[in-house]
Write a protein that holds these residues in place. Structure first.
Motif, short mmCIF file in Angstrom:
data_model
loop_
_atom_site.label_atom_id
_atom_site.label_comp_id
_atom_site.label_asym_id
_atom_site.label_seq_id
_atom_site.Cartn_x
_atom_site.Cartn_y
_atom_site.Cartn_z
N LEU A 62 -7.18 -16.99 9.22
CA LEU A 62 -6.94 -16.00 10.27
C LEU A 62 -6.59 -14.64 9.67
O LEU A 62 -6.97 -13.60 10.21
CB LEU A 62 -5.82 -16.48 11.19
N SER A 63 -5.89 -14.63 8.54
CA SER A 63 -5.57 -13.36 7.87
C SER A 63 -6.84 -12.68 7.37
O SER A 63 -6.98 -11.46 7.46
CB SER A 63 -4.61 -13.61 6.70
N SER A 64 -7.77 -13.48 6.84
CA SER A 64 -9.05 -12.92 6.39
C SER A 64 -9.83 -12.34 7.56
O SER A 64 -10.45 -11.27 7.44
CB SER A 64 -9.87 -14.01 5.70
N LEU A 65 -9.78 -13.02 8.70
CA LEU A 65 -10.45 -12.51 9.90
C LEU A 65 -9.78 -11.21 10.37
O LEU A 65 -10.48 -10.28 10.81
CB LEU A 65 -10.41 -13.56 11.01
N ALA A 66 -8.45 -11.15 10.28
CA ALA A 66 -7.74 -9.94 10.65
C ALA A 66 -8.15 -8.77 9.75
O ALA A 66 -8.28 -7.63 10.20
CB ALA A 66 -6.23 -10.16 10.58
N PHE A 67 -8.36 -9.06 8.46
CA PHE A 67 -8.83 -8.03 7.52
C PHE A 67 -10.20 -7.50 7.94
O PHE A 67 -10.41 -6.28 8.00
CB PHE A 67 -8.89 -8.61 6.11
N PRO A 74 -0.76 -12.26 6.86
CA PRO A 74 -1.61 -11.39 7.70
C PRO A 74 -1.29 -9.91 7.50
O PRO A 74 -2.19 -9.07 7.54
CB PRO A 74 -1.27 -11.85 9.13
N PHE A 75 -0.01 -9.61 7.26
CA PHE A 75 0.37 -8.22 7.04
C PHE A 75 -0.30 -7.65 5.80
O PHE A 75 -0.80 -6.53 5.80
CB PHE A 75 1.90 -8.12 6.92
N VAL A 76 -0.31 -8.42 4.72
CA VAL A 76 -0.94 -7.97 3.48
C VAL A 76 -2.43 -7.71 3.70
O VAL A 76 -2.98 -6.70 3.25
CB VAL A 76 -0.72 -9.00 2.36
N PHE A 77 -3.08 -8.59 4.43
CA PHE A 77 -4.53 -8.47 4.62
C PHE A 77 -4.88 -7.25 5.47
O PHE A 77 -5.81 -6.50 5.14
CB PHE A 77 -5.09 -9.75 5.26
N VAL A 78 -4.16 -7.02 6.58
CA VAL A 78 -4.48 -5.85 7.41
C VAL A 78 -4.09 -4.56 6.69
O VAL A 78 -4.74 -3.52 6.87
CB VAL A 78 -3.79 -5.93 8.79
N THR A 79 -3.05 -4.62 5.83
CA THR A 79 -2.66 -3.43 5.07
C THR A 79 -3.71 -3.08 4.03
O THR A 79 -3.94 -1.89 3.75
CB THR A 79 -1.30 -3.66 4.40
N LEU A 80 -4.35 -4.08 3.44
CA LEU A 80 -5.44 -3.81 2.50
C LEU A 80 -6.57 -3.04 3.19
O LEU A 80 -7.13 -2.10 2.61
CB LEU A 80 -5.98 -5.12 1.93
N ALA A 81 -6.89 -3.43 4.42
CA ALA A 81 -7.93 -2.72 5.16
C ALA A 81 -7.51 -1.28 5.44
O ALA A 81 -8.30 -0.34 5.29
CB ALA A 81 -8.23 -3.45 6.47
N LEU A 82 -6.24 -1.09 5.83
CA LEU A 82 -5.76 0.26 6.11
C LEU A 82 -5.72 1.12 4.85
O LEU A 82 -6.05 2.30 4.88
CB LEU A 82 -4.36 0.17 6.74
#
Length: 405
Positions: free
Chosen positions: A35-40, A228-236
């Motif tokens: 789910l974290s990868s999907l969030a990314f 999940p926080f780490v993954f969405v932060t990578l995208a940002l």
């Protein structure tokens, strides 16, 4: 495809994937990773799609450290926060779908703690976006995060959370192995929430800087929040890196700070969390004279661009030392004597002093550099301090505290 439709598609995809994964996987870590990868991927798609909406709403910031001073969408932290909440909303049932016999009450307490943790993070995202729009005063920024921690602290109290703090070996003959702080413990944790949410905001101003343990079950809970926080932060970070396409805004700074605070509280390693904030602590201590107005503090203290070289140089505050309060003059003399700031005296009683931030201090010590190099250097400092924190926690701490954090 509109931003709203893309967000809806992301929600539906996350929900369908959750249903499929629920039937085939039992590992909650694997589910969280998927789910974290999907969030990314969702954040990578939604961030560029949302830029036009923020520009249309005039939610923009001027990148003053660029020659052409472009207007860039701000508060994009709101988009990655949405991706984070969708991910966590789909994941939340997994750790608790099979309660062992006799442990249902324990699992229920943990479930409520996680929900209230998300509620506290959601509060801070809302307050961060309000700050981006209304530009709240500093006194408001100190009070509001404390209010946002209330749901988590109240549930922690009702669930019988421990308020004991382990003591170093040298102090145990006088205080024993642990000291019960009682309600003072909750005050300390609330202060930690205030610090975490504001520390990231204070140490910001250059592109990419804001966005750049599994010992027991409690540590797993914190891991579920952080992955999940780490993954969405990578995208940002991809879109916020120099030259930035978007600004993260106070929305992301508050979102990030409260996420760290919630992970530390639910994971029961608040002392360890302070160690990971060493650069932010140093920046806060260095900034205190200006934050308390003992030395004049401009609205923005970020370094400025030298247009002739394209490099960042110090930003300054101007004042007359004789017009400062006695405590202000004392601090100014200490800074001058220890050479902790760049001070230029024009000979007429006025001085120009570099603003008291870690970024300005870095430029003062190492000279002017390009914005991306300043960011990379400060992130390297953060990584080094993180390794130092791990060494202190797992190398020095065990023989001193004997028991866990």
């Amino acid at each position: 495809m509109t931003f709203g439709f893309q967000l809806f598609a992301f929600c539906v995809t996350s929900l369908l994937l959750t249903i499929v994964v629920a039937k085939s996987l039992r590992s909650t870590f694997t589910v969280n990773l998927i789910l974290s990868s999907l969030a990314f991927l969702g954040a990578m798609k939604l961030i560029p799609s949302s830029k036009s909406l923020f520009l249309k709403a005039n939610c923009v910031g001027i990148d003053v450290n660029k020659l052409n001073k472009p207007q860039i969408p701000e508060s994009i932290g709101l988009v990655v926060a949405c991706c984070y909440f969708i991910c966590m909303g789909c994941f939340l049932p997994f750790p608790f779908k099979e309660s062992p016999a006799g442990n249902k009450e324990f699992f229920y307490c943990e479930y409520v703690e996680m929900v209230c943790g998300l509620l506290s993070i959601c509060y801070m995202v809302l307050l961060g976006f309000v700050d981006d729009i209304l530009e709240l005063r500093w006194r408001d920024k100190l009070v509001l995060p404390a209010i946002a921690t209330l749901p988590l602290l109240l549930v922690y109290h009702n669930n019988g959370g421990s308020t004991y703090v382990s003591m170093p070996s040298l102090l145990r003959p006088w205080f024993g192995g642990a000291v019960d702080l009682g309600y003072f413990y909750y005050l300390c944790v609330s202060v930690m929430g205030v610090f975490c949410t504001n520390a990231i905001n204070i140490l910001s101003g250059v592109n990419g800087l804001e966005a750049g343990q599994s010992e027991n079950r409690a540590h797993y809970v914190s891991l579920f929040f952080m992955m999940p926080f780490v993954f969405v932060t990578l995208a940002l970070t991809y879109y916020n890196w120099f030259p930035a396409e978007v600004f993260v805004g106070d929305t992301f700074c508050y979102f990030a700070g409260m996420t760290f605070a919630v992970a530390g509280i639910l994971g029961h390693f608040t002392k360890t969390l302070w160690l990971f904030f060493i650069p932010q602590l140093l920046n806060f201590i260095y900034s205190v004279p200006q934050l308390l107005r003992l030395i004049p503090c401009p609205r923005h203290r970020m370094p400025r661009l030298d247009e002739s070289t394209g490099k960042l140089i110090n930003s300054f505050t101007s004042f007359k030392p004789l017009e400062l309060s006695p405590s202000g003059r004392f601090i100014f003399n200490v800074l001058k004597f220890l050479r902790l700031a760049k001070i230029i005296d024009d000979g007429s009683g006025h001085v120009r002093m570099s603003n008291l931030t870690l970024i300005n201090f870095f430029i003062y010590v190492f000279g002017s550099k390009r914005e991306d190099k300043v960011t990379a250097s400060l992130l390297l400092l953060q990584v080094m301090c993180s390794f130092l924190a791990i060494y202190i926690r797992y190398g020095i701490s065990p023989p001193i505290f004997v028991v866990g954090d």
